[in-house]
Scaffold this active site. Structure first.
Site, mmCIF file in Angstrom:
data_model
loop_
_atom_site.group_PDB
_atom_site.id
_atom_site.type_symbol
_atom_site.label_atom_id
_atom_site.label_comp_id
_atom_site.label_asym_id
_atom_site.label_seq_id
_atom_site.Cartn_x
_atom_site.Cartn_y
_atom_site.Cartn_z
ATOM 1 N N LYS A 263 1.131 -6.537 101.166
ATOM 2 C CA LYS A 263 2.503 -6.045 101.038
ATOM 3 C C LYS A 263 3.075 -6.337 99.658
ATOM 4 C CE LYS A 263 3.696 -6.342 105.901
ATOM 5 N NZ LYS A 263 4.557 -6.851 106.944
ATOM 6 N N SER B 192 -3.309 8.054 103.462
ATOM 7 C CA SER B 192 -1.884 7.822 103.192
ATOM 8 C C SER B 192 -1.414 8.695 102.040
ATOM 9 C CB SER B 192 -1.659 6.359 102.830
ATOM 10 O OG SER B 192 -0.328 6.166 102.414
ATOM 11 N N TYR C 218 -4.096 -0.315 97.296
ATOM 12 C CA TYR C 218 -3.997 0.480 98.525
ATOM 13 C C TYR C 218 -4.045 1.980 98.188
ATOM 14 C CZ TYR C 218 -2.039 2.110 102.988
ATOM 15 O OH TYR C 218 -1.819 2.760 104.193
ATOM 16 N N GLY C 219 -3.259 2.371 97.178
ATOM 17 C CA GLY C 219 -3.225 3.781 96.800
ATOM 18 C C GLY C 219 -4.589 4.279 96.346
#
Ligand SMILES: NC(=O)c1ccc[n+]([C@@H]2O[C@H](COP(=O)([O-])OP(=O)(O)OC[C@H]3O[C@@H](n4cnc5c(N)ncnc54)[C@H](OP(=O)(O)O)[C@@H]3O)[C@@H](O)[C@H]2O)c1
Length: 275
Positions: free
Chosen positions: A94, A138, A192-193
């Protein structure tokens, strides 16, 4: 060996659990909730049983190739293959997490890209004719693509990028992140991306490959974004409930027999998105 079967990775909680719930209601066949931890998985099966649903359970740690091959052998023996595979398991460091970016890059790519690819490597040959493969990716992957260098964007969008090339690029990102050189390499600072950019691209590559190698089998492979969903991965401010987040993955998992599209696309809210 007669029943149809659906398998959802990382489905002891969050969106994966909601996908299993929806498939139990809508899919004519056995639905497997899978989890890396048997206790958490069985507790989730019991929670759905208390809703009157009957998922089955199989252990599956996507980061462990032995666990993947054991599960794949089980589905081959018991069902002769798999009808629906939803690659949902994933992790996110996060915002504000103080873990060094190099470690975030390695750990995130390990689960969200390399482990998902290992599942695909071992399960794709088992997907039956008419099967559906859904990779839960995502929008952050799409954003990472648009924040990458023009050279990287060209490769990730090209029709001739291969699995080996995307694997090499994901490894290059990790190597460069470890040396704090990923920005010079053209990457955005989002592990994450980048992991989801790789997963979406891999979905497109595998769809193209299947249409050449198994042209008559009608297997559809797509990636999607579930939306911003209230789970342990995000915050309670997110827009969607897990059941709402499951809608697009389940739509892709249940594309009707004979459907020829979407194929090799990235979808959000059931709509094909630009890549
Ligand atoms: N929530 C969102 O807004 C959002 C948005 C876009 C995309 N996504 C994607 O949606 C998917 C599900 O996310 P979520 O929000 O439902 O997150 P979550 O509540 O944190 O659930 C993640 C699931 O993945 C499992 N998992 C992690 N590593 C695993 C491994 N090595 N083997 C097997 N299972 C593993 C977790 O199991 P444990 O309980 O054992 O940790 C858990 O069941 C992810 O791919 C995520 O990137 C989510």
């Amino acid at each position: 060996m007669s029943s149809r079967v659906a398998v959802v990775t990382g489905s002891n909680k969050g969106i994966g659990l909601a996908i299993v719930r929806a498939l139990c209601k809508q899919f004519q066949g056995d639905v497997y909730l899978t989890a890396r931890d048997v206790g958490r998985g069985q507790a989730a099966v019991e929670s759905l049983a208390s809703e009157g649903l009957k998922p089955l359970f199989h252990q599956l740690n996507v980061s462990d190739v032995n666990s993947i091959t054991t599960a794949a052998a089980f589905f081959k023996d018991k069902y002769g293959g798999v009808d629906i595979l939803v690659n949902n398991a994933g992790i996110l460091f996060k915002t504000g997490d103080t873990t060094p970016f190099a470690i975030q890059a390695e750990e995130t790519l390990k689960v969200n890209f390399f482990a998902a690819r290992d599942v695909l490597t071992h399960f794709l040959p088992l997907i039956k004719a008419g099967g559906r493969v859904v990779n839960v990716s995502s929008m952050i992957g799409s954003q990472a693509l648009s924040q990458s260098s023009p050279a990287l964007q060209q490769r990730f969008r090209s029709q001739d990028i291969t699995e080996d090339e995307v694997v090499g690029l994901m490894q290059r990102f990790v190597n460069e992140a470890k040396k704090d050189e990923h920005k010079q390499g053209g990457w955005p600072t989002t592990a994450y991306g980048v992991s989801k950019m790789g997963l979406t691209t891999l979905s497109m590559i595998l769809a193209r490959r299947l249409s050449i190698e198994r042209p008559n089998d009608g297997i559809l492979v797509n990636a999607c974004c579930p939306g911003w969903v209230r789970t342990d991965m995000t915050s309670q401010d997110a827009h969607k409930s897990p059941d709402e987040g499951a809608i697009t993955p389940v739509y892709l998992a249940l594309l009707p027999p004979g459907a020829t599209e979407p194929q090799g696309k990235f979808l959000s809210d059931k709509e094909v998105q630009p890549w």
